[in-house]
Design a protein around this motif. Structure first.
Motif, PDB file in Angstrom:
ATOM      1  N   THR A 147      -2.162 -14.012  -3.149  1.00 14.06           N
ATOM      2  CA  THR A 147      -2.853 -14.370  -1.943  1.00 14.06           C
ATOM      3  C   THR A 147      -3.811 -13.130  -1.579  1.00 14.06           C
ATOM      4  OG1 THR A 147      -0.836 -15.272  -1.003  1.00 14.06           O
ATOM      5  CG2 THR A 147      -2.355 -14.385   0.565  1.00 14.06           C
ATOM      6  N   VAL A 148      -3.856 -12.090  -1.855  1.00 15.71           N
ATOM      7  CA  VAL A 148      -4.913 -10.960  -1.569  1.00 15.71           C
ATOM      8  C   VAL A 148      -6.267 -11.490  -2.252  1.00 15.71           C
ATOM      9  CG1 VAL A 148      -3.291  -9.267  -0.792  1.00 15.71           C
ATOM     10  CG2 VAL A 148      -3.873  -9.346  -3.026  1.00 15.71           C
ATOM     11  N   LEU A 195      -7.639 -14.485  -0.775  1.00 19.03           N
ATOM     12  CA  LEU A 195      -8.551 -14.281   0.619  1.00 19.03           C
ATOM     13  C   LEU A 195      -9.744 -13.719   0.090  1.00 19.03           C
ATOM     14  CD1 LEU A 195      -5.557 -12.541   2.422  1.00 19.03           C
ATOM     15  CD2 LEU A 195      -6.879 -14.487   3.118  1.00 19.03           C
ATOM     16  N   LEU A 219      -8.815  -8.783   5.050  1.00 24.86           N
ATOM     17  CA  LEU A 219      -7.217  -8.569   5.215  1.00 24.86           C
ATOM     18  C   LEU A 219      -7.102  -8.120   6.685  1.00 24.86           C
ATOM     19  CD1 LEU A 219      -4.393  -8.655   4.027  1.00 24.86           C
ATOM     20  CD2 LEU A 219      -4.899  -6.236   3.364  1.00 24.86           C
ATOM     21  N   VAL A 277      -6.056 -10.538   9.564  1.00 22.62           N
ATOM     22  CA  VAL A 277      -4.597 -11.298   9.189  1.00 22.62           C
ATOM     23  C   VAL A 277      -3.838 -10.625  10.239  1.00 22.62           C
ATOM     24  CG1 VAL A 277      -2.769 -12.029   7.911  1.00 22.62           C
ATOM     25  CG2 VAL A 277      -4.803 -12.045   7.041  1.00 22.62           C
ATOM     26  N   VAL A 285       0.010  -8.129  -0.109  1.00 19.46           N
ATOM     27  CA  VAL A 285      -0.392  -8.089   1.318  1.00 19.46           C
ATOM     28  C   VAL A 285      -0.289  -6.656   2.064  1.00 19.46           C
ATOM     29  CG1 VAL A 285      -0.263  -9.216   3.686  1.00 19.46           C
ATOM     30  CG2 VAL A 285      -0.629 -10.662   1.803  1.00 19.46           C
ATOM     31  N   ARG A 339      -2.756  -3.581   3.035  1.00 23.35           N
ATOM     32  CA  ARG A 339      -2.759  -3.159   4.285  1.00 23.35           C
ATOM     33  C   ARG A 339      -2.641  -1.376   4.100  1.00 23.35           C
ATOM     34  NH1 ARG A 339      -1.599  -5.454   9.452  1.00 23.35           N
ATOM     35  NH2 ARG A 339      -0.246  -3.674   9.562  1.00 23.35           N
TER      36      ARG A 339
END
Length: 326
Positions: free
Chosen positions: A71-72, A75, A82, A85, A104, A108
């Motif tokens: 997913t990252v 994105l 990020l 989100v 994710v 972060r």
């Protein structure tokens, strides 16, 4: 441990700071975009499609709906920061829909994103997130190996809200409804039914309504949820092709295990005609197919799938690729 917040507080956090609110477009209307970050149903990876993940962009806020592996990276390819989100929805906890969550959360931390993030999901989501945060701690405690550096907590800014069948959420500009679908067959009211739920989600916004089936078989509840939606984002699978692939890649598998896989695929997923029937009965305006599993399907096969959908639904239908926007 991640805090399990009261729902009212969690909804406030989900909106994020004032600067992260959905921004109006010209004329004052919020404009949303649904990006199919990953469109391949699991569990077998393929080079052309990432695993199930979607981004709903509403103004300056990004909502992730399922977070499959990669997913990252998806994105980044889509140009979605990020830090934008603020909310994640998990439809259910199968690995192909959750494996990217660790990435994710880790990214972060690495990039100092401490803004509020609320993760909504079915029963078990709190255990999942707590476990991922615990797995981050050896790295977050050691940091970058600089003596005396202050360790930043792994779970900074993260809250979890578990939701069930019938949940209704008010996220400001977006109203979210959830219903239990038929991806599981546990008897209603049983201990398993209470402990494990797979959800379909509806997002009602000022500009339109979007329904995401998640993984499901035919379901009256999902049909009701989708009534009149502007866009139906639906899973779809070709069971015959998938089972041929299973037998090809696992020729020595126990026949009982193979039969169980086939029974699951036929009962708990949607064939093309099932997607068409759902869309037609719900009177949606358009269909986007994702969680697509049809090994080695060529262009002619894809047209055949669309024809089977259109036997029951006269509106526009698209088999999405990764990184398309709707």
């Amino acid at each position: 441990m991640i805090r399990a917040l009261p729902l009212a507080i969690a909804l406030i956090l989900a909106a994020g700071p004032a600067g992260a609110q959905p921004a109006p477009a010209a004329g004052g209307a919020l404009v949303s975009h649904w990006i199919t970050l990953g469109t391949r149903g699991g569990p077998i990876a393929e080079p052309e499609r990432s695993q199930p993940a979607n981004a709903l962009l509403a103004g300056n806020t990004t909502y992730l709906i399922d977070v499959g592996d990669g997913t990252v990276e998806q994105l980044a390819k889509a140009g979605v920061p990020l830090a934008s989100v603020k909310v994640i929805f998990l439809s259910h906890l199968h690995f192909d829909h959750t494996a990217g969550l660790f990435g994710v959360l880790g990214l972060r931390w690495q990039t100092n994103v401490d803004s509020p993030l609320t993760i909504y999901g079915p029963p078990g989501t709190r255990t999942l997130v707590d476990s991922l945060v615990a797995a981050m701690e050896p790295t977050t405690r050691s940091g970058y190996g600089m003596p005396g550096a202050q360790a930043r907590p792994a779970g900074a800014g993260i809250a979890v809200v578990e939701i069930r069948d019938g949940a209704r959420l008010d996220l400001g500009a977006i109203k979210v409804s959830a219903v239990k679908n038929t991806h599981y067959s546990f008897p209603a009211g049983s201990a398993e039914d209470l402990a494990f739920q797979s959800l379909a989600l509806r997002f009602d916004m000022p500009d339109r309504s979007i329904v995401y089936t998640g993984d499901t078989g035919p379901s009256p509840a999902v049909e009701k949820l989708a009534q009149g939606a502007d866009l139906l984002v639906s899973e779809m699978i070709d069971v015959d092709r998938t089972m041929a692939d299973v037998r090809l890649t696992s020729p020595n598998a126990d026949p009982r295990a193979t039969a169980a896989v086939e029974a699951h695929l036929r009962a708990h997923h949607l064939a093309p005609e099932d997607v068409g029937k759902l869309a037609g009965a719900a009177h949606v305006k358009a269909v986007v197919v994702t969680h697509f599993v049809a090994p080695r399907a060529d262009a002619g096969t894809l047209l055949g799938f669309l024809a089977r959908i259109r036997d029951h639904f006269s509106g526009p239908a698209t088999i999405a690729r990764d990184l398309e926007s709707f």
